[in-house]
Design an enzyme around this catalytic site. Sequence first.
Site, mmCIF file in Angstrom:
data_model
loop_
_atom_site.group_PDB
_atom_site.id
_atom_site.type_symbol
_atom_site.label_atom_id
_atom_site.label_comp_id
_atom_site.label_asym_id
_atom_site.label_seq_id
_atom_site.Cartn_x
_atom_site.Cartn_y
_atom_site.Cartn_z
ATOM 1 N N SER A 156 13.754 7.439 1.888
ATOM 2 C CA SER A 156 12.357 7.412 1.718
ATOM 3 C C SER A 156 11.580 7.483 2.960
ATOM 4 O O SER A 156 12.140 6.845 3.866
ATOM 5 C CB SER A 156 11.986 6.429 0.682
ATOM 6 O OG SER A 156 10.405 6.059 0.731
ATOM 7 N N LYS A 160 16.240 0.473 1.833
ATOM 8 C CA LYS A 160 16.364 2.019 2.355
ATOM 9 C C LYS A 160 16.858 1.988 3.833
ATOM 10 O O LYS A 160 17.711 2.788 4.144
ATOM 11 C CB LYS A 160 15.079 2.620 1.950
ATOM 12 C CG LYS A 160 14.683 2.987 0.807
ATOM 13 C CD LYS A 160 15.778 3.580 -0.155
ATOM 14 C CE LYS A 160 15.749 3.911 -1.370
ATOM 15 N NZ LYS A 160 16.729 4.463 -2.416
ATOM 16 N N TYR A 220 12.059 -3.569 -0.944
ATOM 17 C CA TYR A 220 12.540 -2.203 -1.265
ATOM 18 C C TYR A 220 12.700 -1.518 -0.378
ATOM 19 O O TYR A 220 13.679 -0.849 0.047
ATOM 20 C CB TYR A 220 11.600 -1.524 -2.220
ATOM 21 C CG TYR A 220 11.685 -0.209 -2.559
ATOM 22 C CD1 TYR A 220 12.673 0.480 -2.963
ATOM 23 C CD2 TYR A 220 10.687 0.675 -1.605
ATOM 24 C CE1 TYR A 220 12.630 1.940 -3.316
ATOM 25 C CE2 TYR A 220 10.972 1.958 -1.717
ATOM 26 C CZ TYR A 220 11.718 2.671 -2.376
ATOM 27 O OH TYR A 220 11.814 4.051 -2.598
HETATM 28 C C1 UD1 Z 1 5.479 4.015 -3.089
HETATM 29 C C2 UD1 Z 1 6.058 3.216 -1.874
HETATM 30 C C3 UD1 Z 1 7.098 4.067 -1.420
HETATM 31 C C4 UD1 Z 1 8.483 4.371 -2.547
HETATM 32 C C5 UD1 Z 1 7.568 4.946 -3.449
HETATM 33 C C6 UD1 Z 1 8.505 5.297 -4.486
HETATM 34 C C7 UD1 Z 1 4.645 1.803 -0.781
HETATM 35 C C8 UD1 Z 1 3.922 1.273 0.359
HETATM 36 N N1 UD1 Z 1 5.244 2.793 -0.837
HETATM 37 O O1 UD1 Z 1 4.824 5.043 -2.201
HETATM 38 O O2 UD1 Z 1 7.948 3.099 -0.282
HETATM 39 O O3 UD1 Z 1 9.227 5.267 -1.698
HETATM 40 O O4 UD1 Z 1 6.304 4.281 -3.854
HETATM 41 O O5 UD1 Z 1 7.942 6.148 -5.514
HETATM 42 O O6 UD1 Z 1 4.240 1.224 -1.901
HETATM 43 N N2 UD1 Z 1 -2.852 5.023 -5.758
HETATM 44 C C9 UD1 Z 1 -3.942 4.618 -6.253
HETATM 45 N N3 UD1 Z 1 -4.076 4.092 -7.686
HETATM 46 C C10 UD1 Z 1 -2.831 3.929 -8.157
HETATM 47 C C11 UD1 Z 1 -1.731 4.281 -7.972
HETATM 48 C C12 UD1 Z 1 -1.498 4.835 -6.574
HETATM 49 O O7 UD1 Z 1 -5.204 4.807 -5.561
HETATM 50 O O8 UD1 Z 1 -3.141 3.426 -9.399
HETATM 51 C C13 UD1 Z 1 -2.959 5.434 -4.422
HETATM 52 C C14 UD1 Z 1 -1.952 4.516 -3.225
HETATM 53 O O9 UD1 Z 1 -2.870 3.639 -2.635
HETATM 54 C C15 UD1 Z 1 -1.369 5.536 -2.447
HETATM 55 C C16 UD1 Z 1 -1.234 6.751 -3.296
HETATM 56 O O10 UD1 Z 1 -2.030 6.593 -4.538
HETATM 57 O O11 UD1 Z 1 -2.127 5.862 -1.543
HETATM 58 C C17 UD1 Z 1 0.335 6.984 -3.581
HETATM 59 O O12 UD1 Z 1 0.779 5.839 -4.246
HETATM 60 P P1 UD1 Z 1 2.153 5.793 -4.877
HETATM 61 O O13 UD1 Z 1 2.295 6.843 -5.891
HETATM 62 O O14 UD1 Z 1 2.361 4.358 -5.491
HETATM 63 O O15 UD1 Z 1 3.361 6.090 -3.785
HETATM 64 P P2 UD1 Z 1 3.132 5.172 -2.226
HETATM 65 O O16 UD1 Z 1 2.505 4.160 -2.271
HETATM 66 O O17 UD1 Z 1 3.150 6.524 -1.286
#
Ligand code: UD1
Length: 343
Positions: A126, A155, A151
């Site tokens: 990742s 990795k 997690y």
């Molecule tokens: C997360 C993990 C990453 C992992 C991946 C698995 C972290 C820091 N990283 O990635 O290690 O490999 O999931 O799929 O947790 N967001 C919102 N509202 C929501 C959900 C998400 O605003 O309800 C935003 C988050 O703040 C982020 C973006 O959407 O900026 C993507 O979030 P997400 O899909 O959870 O992925 P990551 O955080 O990038």
Amino acid sequence: MAKILVTGGTGYIGSHTVVELQKEGYEVVVIDNLSNSNIEVLNGIEKITGIRPAFENIDCVDYVSLDRTFEKHINIDAVIHFAASKAVGESVEKPLLYYRNNLVSLINLLQLMPIHKIKKLVFSSSCTVYGQPDVLPVTEEAPIKPALSPYGNTKQISEEIIRDTVHANPCFQGIILRYFNPIGAHASAEIGELPNGVPNNLLPFVTQTAMGLRDELKVFGDDYDTPDGSCIRDYIHVVDLAKAHVVSVKRMLDKKSGQQLETFNLGTGLGLSVLEIIRNFERVNNVKVPYKIVGRREGDIEKVWADPSRANNVLGWKAAETIDETLRSAWAWEKHLKEIKSS
Ligand code: UD1
């Protein structure tokens, strides 16, 4: 044709990879303990390709069952290892579960593969290993930053375990794939992401909110140092990601790589903010996604997107789907889920 063992093959990325492997003529054996997936995913795969992969309901943490599976399905040419726990928040609450699930399963595989004369492994890593990179877009040479969650740590440790194992066994070969943010679903809408309970990731939350299953999406922070203040990620279509696994397996089987271990970023190279994702999703699907800005989510990275040139040049792979198509496929899948539930 070569035979590939896919651990976690009924999961989100695993199932899409099984489809792409079968389309290229590979024979596939799926291992999954169904802890975060559903046996019906095999029906979806069969509907798309016309082939039901061999399936073993086992946990890779169980050495004896894994050994028996290798004995039963002889002449496996390569392993693609997806099976792992992936919820960041849960890993903070239950670190030992994550270290056990993600590390013991990998160690079991690496111990058993040579016993069964299997020398090639593709591993799901990742972009989380980069933390907040100092330079963007991030290349594979960027320093590995201290993990922000158990997690993420699994990795990083997994990559080290593979590196050391390959170093100690000159006939062993591995490809580590560092995924950016996989989203979307197969164009047939027969398979897609099946989050268990409340989704953690952005896209399932967006689609469920658009469907009215959730009142509103919480946007975690609008005060980041980005053009619109929300976080930036590199969102890649899951089918593009799946295809990179097929190319990786083929590269090792065709002996195209002179190297024992290679690492590739799998991303589009395009960074999009949370608000851009919401707006694009609303536009291409003509639906509303009610959202509200809330505080930052602990542990979130501000911005990260890939430099995918190494995968483009060395693997000859490039993310092909547009973000519009990807967001359409995510919505089509959510609608398909609704049809299944109401039928
Ligand atoms: C997360 C993990 C990453 C992992 C991946 C698995 C972290 C820091 N990283 O990635 O290690 O490999 O999931 O799929 O947790 N967001 C919102 N509202 C929501 C959900 C998400 O605003 O309800 C935003 C988050 O703040 C982020 C973006 O959407 O900026 C993507 O979030 P997400 O899909 O959870 O992925 P990551 O955080 O990038």
